[in-house]
Design an enzyme around this catalytic site. Structure first.
Site, PDB file in Angstrom:
ATOM      1  N   ASP A 129      53.650   1.726  13.838  1.00 42.19           N
ATOM      2  CA  ASP A 129      54.778   1.780  14.767  1.00 42.19           C
ATOM      3  C   ASP A 129      55.178   0.395  15.259  1.00 42.19           C
ATOM      4  OD1 ASP A 129      52.690   1.310  16.537  1.00 42.19           O
ATOM      5  OD2 ASP A 129      53.161   2.974  17.877  1.00 42.19           O
ATOM      6  N   ASP A 148      48.802   2.308  12.836  1.00 42.56           N
ATOM      7  CA  ASP A 148      49.573   3.561  12.835  1.00 42.56           C
ATOM      8  C   ASP A 148      51.046   3.340  12.521  1.00 42.56           C
ATOM      9  OD1 ASP A 148      49.948   2.343  15.356  1.00 42.56           O
ATOM     10  OD2 ASP A 148      50.499   4.247  16.268  1.00 42.56           O
ATOM     11  N   SER A 191      46.263   2.871  17.751  1.00 45.09           N
ATOM     12  CA  SER A 191      47.309   1.886  17.518  1.00 45.09           C
ATOM     13  C   SER A 191      46.722   0.528  17.137  1.00 45.09           C
ATOM     14  CB  SER A 191      48.209   1.794  18.747  1.00 45.09           C
ATOM     15  OG  SER A 191      49.375   1.073  18.475  1.00 45.09           O
ATOM     16  N   ASP A 200      50.823  -2.453  12.268  1.00 46.05           N
ATOM     17  CA  ASP A 200      49.546  -2.110  12.877  1.00 46.05           C
ATOM     18  C   ASP A 200      49.006  -0.845  12.204  1.00 46.05           C
ATOM     19  OD1 ASP A 200      51.447  -0.416  13.976  1.00 46.05           O
ATOM     20  OD2 ASP A 200      50.582  -0.440  15.980  1.00 46.05           O
TER      21      ASP A 200
END
Length: 466
Positions: free
Chosen positions: A260, A258, A111, A256
């Site tokens: 999310d 990833d 993340s 970010d």
């Protein structure tokens, strides 16, 4: 260097000693334990004899392909079929689990953590993070290291499938509250900071599908060599801020690695504020669909105020996506998420999703006469001071929190997740992180100085009681 096992998955730094970092042996061990969890879940459904299927996807971290192949081959060796999405996003993998009718999912991403980190985020058959109970069961299995692998004739089958980005985008376009026509009519110019990860692939593709033609992408090389700290906080977005002004753009978008978490930059280069991503999207949804909201207790109180304005009820949850989701289900929330820029739209899917967040935010913006800064001015101007203290392994956090609670015993206190203390209209929340060896100290006030002073006072208390 660290290895952290929590409801957010198995997260650690690459390299170093086994059991203390995320080494190849650790990846294999936890993947094998997850395989056993999947088979045990299958046993609870009598009559199910099909080979289990798991969806895998990763962000662009430098270690991503290595970790992904270790996970894939461990699952194949356990007799599980794998659908590999390759470079993807966390929300895309979550949606792919249900679209592919899979038994589970694994997302290879740390993340917002820096490039030396990676992680296994584990999903159930609903494409949601596994429960704390399942997580505890997995850790117990991994601790025993008593694994069984199949004979060669029963190895799992691997399928590579890169079609789910388009399926995700198609689902966003079909969502009834997304107004692509009005977005296209605004002729927006957008700058995107993709932080050298999969946002460089997915975000421009979504924007084009929404009718945005003028797109500038920063840090677009998908190599995992993050151009700056990948957590989308104001102090890391100076390049995006400058680019928005330079290109005379209508707004900037940051995600970010990833994809999310989501935040925006105003047309003058000022920050919309990651805390207000959820507030703005909730305002839009609640204006069209009445209901309740949820955010974690480290998030701004502005969401509660917007919810009440629309006739709904607000409920706080413990930090952690699975906790937010559980509270949303409990109270039938129509929108929820986290103040770090995480948007969860329950009738889309129960997971933080920057892509549906972008589409809903732009739908909201397109309905306004003026620009994004004018939209931000509609909401309260609270300030959250976000701080952290790094922990040594020997620190007893529980005792520290007990001493602080005793010191502030005359104030309203919530101990559901760490320690939240209220000071009239202000608050401070102390908690250990699920993803790093730190104590986070978040405080909110109408005034920046007050919020910072509260944080400084509590950080002094923590150090005093260490």
């Amino acid at each position: 260097m660290a290895l952290i096992k929590s409801i957010s998955g198995i997260r650690g730094t690459i390299g170093g000693k086994t059991g203390e970092n995320l080494t190849p042996l650790d990846v294999v061990k936890f993947s094998a334990a997850f395989a056993q969890i999947i088979f045990e879940a299958q046993k609870k459904n009598p009559g199910t004899s099909k080979v289990p299927k798991v969806v895998i996807g990763r962000d662009a971290r430098m270690s991503g392909s290595i970790v992904s192949e270790l996970v894939i081959n461990t699952l194949l060796s356990a007799g599980i079929d794998v659908v590999d999405l390759g470079l993807s996003t966390t929300p895309t993998v979550e949606m792919a689990v249900t679209m592919a009718k899979a038994d589970a999912g694994v997302i290879i991403t740390a993340s917002h953590n820096p490039k030396e980190w990676n992680a296994l985020k584990l999903l159930n058959s609903s494409g949601e993070f596994i429960s704390a109970e399942t997580g505890a069961q997995l850790l117990a299995i991994a601790e025993k290291e008593d694994f069984n692998f199949v004979v060669v004739d029963k190895l799992g089958h691997l399928t590579r499938d890169d079609s789910f980005m388009q399926k995700h985008i198609d689902a966003i376009l079909a969502y009834p509250l997304v107004n692509a026509e009005s977005i296209a009519a605004r002729n927006l110019k957008v700058v995107v900071d993709a932080v050298n990860s999969t946002g460089a692939i997915f975000v421009p593709a979504l924007l084009r599908a929404l009718g945005v033609k003028d797109i500038v992408v920063l840090n677009e090389e998908v190599n995992g060599k993050f151009a700056h700290n990948p957590e989308p906080l104001p102090e890391h977005l100076s390049q995006l801020s400058s680019a928005v002004v330079k290109h005379k753009a209508d707004l900037g978008i940051a995600v970010d690695p990833d994809v999310d978490r989501l935040c925006f930059v105003n047309e003058d280069g000022s920050m919309f504020g990651e805390e207000y991503t959820l507030v703005a999207v909730a305002d839009y949804i609640l204006g069209l669909r009445k209901g309740n909201t949820v955010s974690n207790m480290s998030s701004t109180k502005a969401l509660k105020e917007v919810t009440i304005k629309h006739g709904g009820e607000y409920f706080p949850s413990a930090v952690g996506e699975v906790n937010v989701v559980n509270k949303m289900k409990q109270h039938e929330a129509v929108i929820g998420g986290e103040g770090n820029g995480g948007i969860i739209v329950p009738d889309f899917h129960y997971g933080r999703d920057a892509l549906i967040g972008i589409a809903l935010f732009l739908s909201h913006l397109a309905a306004q006469k003026n620009g994004i800064k004018s939209l931000r001015a509609k909401y309260p101007d609270y300030f959250i001071s976000k701080n952290k203290i790094e922990l040594e392994n020997s620190v007893d956090v529980k005792t520290i929190f007990e001493k602080i609670q005793k010191k502030y015993k005359s104030n309203p206190v919530n101990t559901e997740d760490g320690l939240k203390i209220e000071f009239d209209n202000d608050w401070v929340h102390l908690r250990t992180s699920n993803t790093e060896p730190i104590i986070r100290i978040y405080s909110e006030s109408n005034f920046e100085t007050t919020a910072n002073n509260i944080a400084v006072r509590l950080m002094q208390d923590i150090r005093e009681f260490m």
